[in-house]
Design a protein around this motif. Structure first.
Motif, PDB file in Angstrom:
ATOM      1  N   ARG A   1      58.469  -8.355  51.386  1.00  0.00           N
ATOM      2  CA  ARG A   1      59.043  -9.289  50.413  1.00  0.00           C
ATOM      3  C   ARG A   1      59.329  -8.583  49.086  1.00  0.00           C
ATOM      4  O   ARG A   1      60.368  -8.813  48.458  1.00  0.00           O
ATOM      5  N   ARG A   2      58.407  -7.739  48.660  1.00  0.00           N
ATOM      6  CA  ARG A   2      58.606  -7.021  47.395  1.00  0.00           C
ATOM      7  C   ARG A   2      59.790  -6.065  47.480  1.00  0.00           C
ATOM      8  O   ARG A   2      60.426  -5.769  46.459  1.00  0.00           O
ATOM      9  N   ALA A   3      60.087  -5.588  48.693  1.00  0.00           N
ATOM     10  CA  ALA A   3      61.238  -4.705  48.883  1.00  0.00           C
ATOM     11  C   ALA A   3      62.544  -5.486  48.975  1.00  0.00           C
ATOM     12  O   ALA A   3      63.624  -4.887  48.950  1.00  0.00           O
ATOM     13  N   GLY A   4      62.453  -6.802  49.105  1.00  0.00           N
ATOM     14  CA  GLY A   4      63.656  -7.624  49.143  1.00  0.00           C
ATOM     15  C   GLY A   4      64.128  -8.006  50.528  1.00  0.00           C
ATOM     16  O   GLY A   4      65.209  -8.585  50.670  1.00  0.00           O
ATOM     17  N   LEU A   5      63.322  -7.695  51.578  1.00  0.00           N
ATOM     18  CA  LEU A   5      63.711  -8.048  52.929  1.00  0.00           C
ATOM     19  C   LEU A   5      63.292  -9.480  53.253  1.00  0.00           C
ATOM     20  O   LEU A   5      62.348 -10.003  52.672  1.00  0.00           O
ATOM     21  N   ARG A   6      63.985 -10.104  54.187  1.00  0.00           N
ATOM     22  CA  ARG A   6      63.485 -11.341  54.765  1.00  0.00           C
ATOM     23  C   ARG A   6      62.405 -10.956  55.775  1.00  0.00           C
ATOM     24  O   ARG A   6      62.461  -9.875  56.373  1.00  0.00           O
ATOM     25  N   VAL A   7      61.435 -11.852  55.980  1.00  0.00           N
ATOM     26  CA  VAL A   7      60.258 -11.483  56.768  1.00  0.00           C
ATOM     27  C   VAL A   7      59.974 -12.518  57.849  1.00  0.00           C
ATOM     28  O   VAL A   7      59.912 -13.722  57.573  1.00  0.00           O
ATOM     29  N   LEU A   8      59.782 -12.011  59.065  1.00  0.00           N
ATOM     30  CA  LEU A   8      59.305 -12.833  60.177  1.00  0.00           C
ATOM     31  C   LEU A   8      57.871 -12.427  60.474  1.00  0.00           C
ATOM     32  O   LEU A   8      57.598 -11.277  60.820  1.00  0.00           O
ATOM     33  N   GLY A   9      56.931 -13.364  60.309  1.00  0.00           N
ATOM     34  CA  GLY A   9      55.543 -13.109  60.634  1.00  0.00           C
ATOM     35  C   GLY A   9      55.290 -13.356  62.109  1.00  0.00           C
ATOM     36  O   GLY A   9      55.889 -14.243  62.712  1.00  0.00           O
ATOM     37  N   VAL A  10      54.389 -12.546  62.691  1.00  0.00           N
ATOM     38  CA  VAL A  10      54.096 -12.635  64.121  1.00  0.00           C
ATOM     39  C   VAL A  10      52.590 -12.685  64.324  1.00  0.00           C
ATOM     40  O   VAL A  10      51.841 -11.920  63.703  1.00  0.00           O
ATOM     41  N   GLY A  11      52.142 -13.568  65.223  1.00  0.00           N
ATOM     42  CA  GLY A  11      50.726 -13.636  65.565  1.00  0.00           C
ATOM     43  C   GLY A  11      50.109 -14.938  65.101  1.00  0.00           C
ATOM     44  O   GLY A  11      50.816 -15.877  64.699  1.00  0.00           O
ATOM     45  N   PRO A  12      48.781 -15.029  65.134  1.00  0.00           N
ATOM     46  CA  PRO A  12      48.111 -16.245  64.661  1.00  0.00           C
ATOM     47  C   PRO A  12      48.468 -16.527  63.208  1.00  0.00           C
ATOM     48  O   PRO A  12      48.473 -15.626  62.377  1.00  0.00           O
ATOM     49  N   ARG A  13      48.792 -17.775  62.917  1.00  0.00           N
ATOM     50  CA  ARG A  13      49.164 -18.121  61.541  1.00  0.00           C
ATOM     51  C   ARG A  13      47.962 -17.947  60.617  1.00  0.00           C
ATOM     52  O   ARG A  13      46.860 -18.401  60.923  1.00  0.00           O
ATOM     53  N   PRO A  14      48.135 -17.289  59.471  1.00  0.00           N
ATOM     54  CA  PRO A  14      47.031 -17.114  58.520  1.00  0.00           C
ATOM     55  C   PRO A  14      46.522 -18.451  58.003  1.00  0.00           C
ATOM     56  O   PRO A  14      47.240 -19.458  58.008  1.00  0.00           O
ATOM     57  N   GLN A  15      45.294 -18.418  57.546  1.00  0.00           N
ATOM     58  CA  GLN A  15      44.703 -19.621  56.972  1.00  0.00           C
ATOM     59  C   GLN A  15      45.355 -19.936  55.620  1.00  0.00           C
ATOM     60  O   GLN A  15      45.892 -19.067  54.949  1.00  0.00           O
ATOM     61  N   GLY A  16      45.271 -21.195  55.236  1.00  0.00           N
ATOM     62  CA  GLY A  16      45.796 -21.597  53.933  1.00  0.00           C
ATOM     63  C   GLY A  16      47.301 -21.466  53.867  1.00  0.00           C
ATOM     64  O   GLY A  16      48.012 -21.760  54.831  1.00  0.00           O
ATOM     65  N   ASP A  17      47.786 -20.993  52.724  1.00  0.00           N
ATOM     66  CA  ASP A  17      49.234 -20.888  52.534  1.00  0.00           C
ATOM     67  C   ASP A  17      49.757 -19.498  52.868  1.00  0.00           C
ATOM     68  O   ASP A  17      50.892 -19.165  52.540  1.00  0.00           O
ATOM     69  N   GLY A  18      48.943 -18.680  53.550  1.00  0.00           N
ATOM     70  CA  GLY A  18      49.364 -17.315  53.854  1.00  0.00           C
ATOM     71  C   GLY A  18      50.662 -17.243  54.635  1.00  0.00           C
ATOM     72  O   GLY A  18      51.520 -16.399  54.363  1.00  0.00           O
ATOM     73  N   ALA A  19      50.812 -18.128  55.631  1.00  0.00           N
ATOM     74  CA  ALA A  19      52.002 -18.077  56.476  1.00  0.00           C
ATOM     75  C   ALA A  19      53.271 -18.365  55.689  1.00  0.00           C
ATOM     76  O   ALA A  19      54.363 -17.928  56.080  1.00  0.00           O
ATOM     77  N   THR A  20      53.159 -19.095  54.577  1.00  0.00           N
ATOM     78  CA  THR A  20      54.348 -19.439  53.812  1.00  0.00           C
ATOM     79  C   THR A  20      54.915 -18.240  53.056  1.00  0.00           C
ATOM     80  O   THR A  20      56.023 -18.313  52.532  1.00  0.00           O
ATOM     81  N   ARG A  21      54.173 -17.147  53.020  1.00  0.00           N
ATOM     82  CA  ARG A  21      54.696 -15.945  52.362  1.00  0.00           C
ATOM     83  C   ARG A  21      55.819 -15.313  53.176  1.00  0.00           C
ATOM     84  O   ARG A  21      56.667 -14.599  52.636  1.00  0.00           O
ATOM     85  N   ALA A  22      55.806 -15.544  54.489  1.00  0.00           N
ATOM     86  CA  ALA A  22      56.907 -15.088  55.335  1.00  0.00           C
ATOM     87  C   ALA A  22      57.982 -16.167  55.377  1.00  0.00           C
ATOM     88  O   ALA A  22      57.715 -17.338  55.131  1.00  0.00           O
ATOM     89  N   HIS A  23      59.203 -15.761  55.716  1.00  0.00           N
ATOM     90  CA  HIS A  23      60.294 -16.723  55.784  1.00  0.00           C
ATOM     91  C   HIS A  23      60.261 -17.520  57.078  1.00  0.00           C
ATOM     92  O   HIS A  23      60.933 -18.544  57.205  1.00  0.00           O
ATOM     93  N   GLY A  24      59.506 -17.036  58.050  1.00  0.00           N
ATOM     94  CA  GLY A  24      59.313 -17.724  59.322  1.00  0.00           C
ATOM     95  C   GLY A  24      58.119 -17.130  60.021  1.00  0.00           C
ATOM     96  O   GLY A  24      57.658 -16.032  59.664  1.00  0.00           O
ATOM     97  N   TRP A  25      57.598 -17.845  61.013  1.00  0.00           N
ATOM     98  CA  TRP A  25      56.401 -17.354  61.702  1.00  0.00           C
ATOM     99  C   TRP A  25      56.447 -17.763  63.169  1.00  0.00           C
ATOM    100  O   TRP A  25      56.764 -18.916  63.471  1.00  0.00           O
ATOM    101  N   VAL A  26      56.166 -16.814  64.071  1.00  0.00           N
ATOM    102  CA  VAL A  26      56.093 -17.105  65.501  1.00  0.00           C
ATOM    103  C   VAL A  26      54.771 -16.567  66.037  1.00  0.00           C
ATOM    104  O   VAL A  26      54.161 -15.668  65.449  1.00  0.00           O
ATOM    105  N   GLN A  27      54.333 -17.109  67.161  1.00  0.00           N
ATOM    106  CA  GLN A  27      53.052 -16.707  67.739  1.00  0.00           C
ATOM    107  C   GLN A  27      53.100 -15.313  68.352  1.00  0.00           C
ATOM    108  O   GLN A  27      52.105 -14.592  68.352  1.00  0.00           O
ATOM    109  N   ALA A  28      54.245 -14.925  68.909  1.00  0.00           N
ATOM    110  CA  ALA A  28      54.347 -13.630  69.581  1.00  0.00           C
ATOM    111  C   ALA A  28      55.812 -13.226  69.682  1.00  0.00           C
ATOM    112  O   ALA A  28      56.722 -14.053  69.490  1.00  0.00           O
ATOM    113  N   LEU A  29      56.046 -11.951  70.004  1.00  0.00           N
ATOM    114  CA  LEU A  29      57.406 -11.441  70.109  1.00  0.00           C
ATOM    115  C   LEU A  29      58.111 -11.910  71.373  1.00  0.00           C
ATOM    116  O   LEU A  29      59.305 -11.640  71.537  1.00  0.00           O
ATOM    117  N   ASP A  30      57.398 -12.585  72.267  1.00  0.00           N
ATOM    118  CA  ASP A  30      58.054 -13.148  73.446  1.00  0.00           C
ATOM    119  C   ASP A  30      58.380 -14.626  73.257  1.00  0.00           C
ATOM    120  O   ASP A  30      58.669 -15.335  74.227  1.00  0.00           O
TER     121      ASP A  30
END
Length: 236
Positions: A187-216
């Motif tokens: 994010r600091r580099a200016g890229l859009r971000v897709l998070g992968v894996g278990p969603r972080p607790q709290g508002d952590g997942a909202t730091r990514a632009h999207g979140w999925v459980q796995a690459l499949d």
């Protein structure tokens, strides 16, 4: 799938930059075991919650954190060296890819530039990806390099360099990350971000632009197919 994911996966990037540990390769378990062994070498026990604090950190930062967490700053260099030695010993075993990683990378390969931005030493990243049959799909591999003033995550450097090497502005590149340390760097580099894996607790997942459980995840496979055949230029 969240609205955020819909927004992100309706967009076509001009390059994709993957993290390695925990995103492409199932090597975070090796780091965790290596940390435990390094602590044991000096008769120490990691404090509660240490694994979460260490996730995604460069091994030198992790060594410092290990020493600080047990109030033994004088052991920083020793713990750092022990950590890397144990990890290299463990990672030489047959590498294991994360679910969906091989298929996703192969489907993206040839459709748009691909890079890896990792906090691991280059020899580890290259060796792991080569043994997994993935190295040849990436045009660029960026790791921290003090000589070139490329700092580790959560600094933005590895992602900023990866986007530049791919020949695209940062906002036209997608980062794929499993750790909040990596998400912050991208994010600091200016890229859009897709998070992968278990969603972080709290508002952590909202730091990514999207979140999925796995690459499949089915939505990722559908997203790649929308790019057309390998060699076709993605939509701007």
């Amino acid at each position: 799938m969240t609205t955020s994911n819909h927004d992100l996966l309706d967009w076509s990037p001009d390059a994709v930059v993957f993290d390695c540990d925990g995103t492409l390769m199932d090597s975070e378990r090796h780091w965790q075991e290596a940390r435990g062994r390094a602590f044991q070498d000096y008769g120490l026990q990691p404090p509660p919650g240490f694994a979460e604090q260490a996730l995604g950190r460069h091994y030198e930062d992790c060594g410092r954190l290990m020493a600080q967490s047990v109030q033994k700053p004088e052991l920083t260099e020793d713990l750092t060296a022990a950590l890397l030695d144990h990890f290299l010993e463990l990672v030489t075993d047959q590498p294991v890819t994360m679910p969906g990683a091989v298929r996703l990378v192969r489907q993206l390969s040839g459709r748009l530039p691909l890079a890896v931005a990792s906090n691991c030493p280059r020899v580890v990243v290259e060796g792991s990806l080569e043994r997994a049959g993935l190295l040849g799909h990436f045009q660029h591999l960026v790791v921290p390099d003090p000589g070139d003033r490329v700092r580790p995550k959560p600094h933005p450097d590895v992602y900023a360099v990866a986007a530049r090497l791919c020949g695209v502005p940062p906002h036209r590149a997608l980062a794929v990350e499993d750790s909040l340390t990596g998400v912050e760097a991208a994010r600091r580099a200016g890229l859009r971000v897709l998070g992968v894996g278990p969603r972080p607790q709290g508002d952590g997942a909202t730091r990514a632009h999207g979140w999925v459980q796995a690459l499949d995840a089915p939505e990722l496979l559908t997203w790649v197919q929308a790019f057309g055949s390998p060699g076709d230029a993605p939509d701007s």
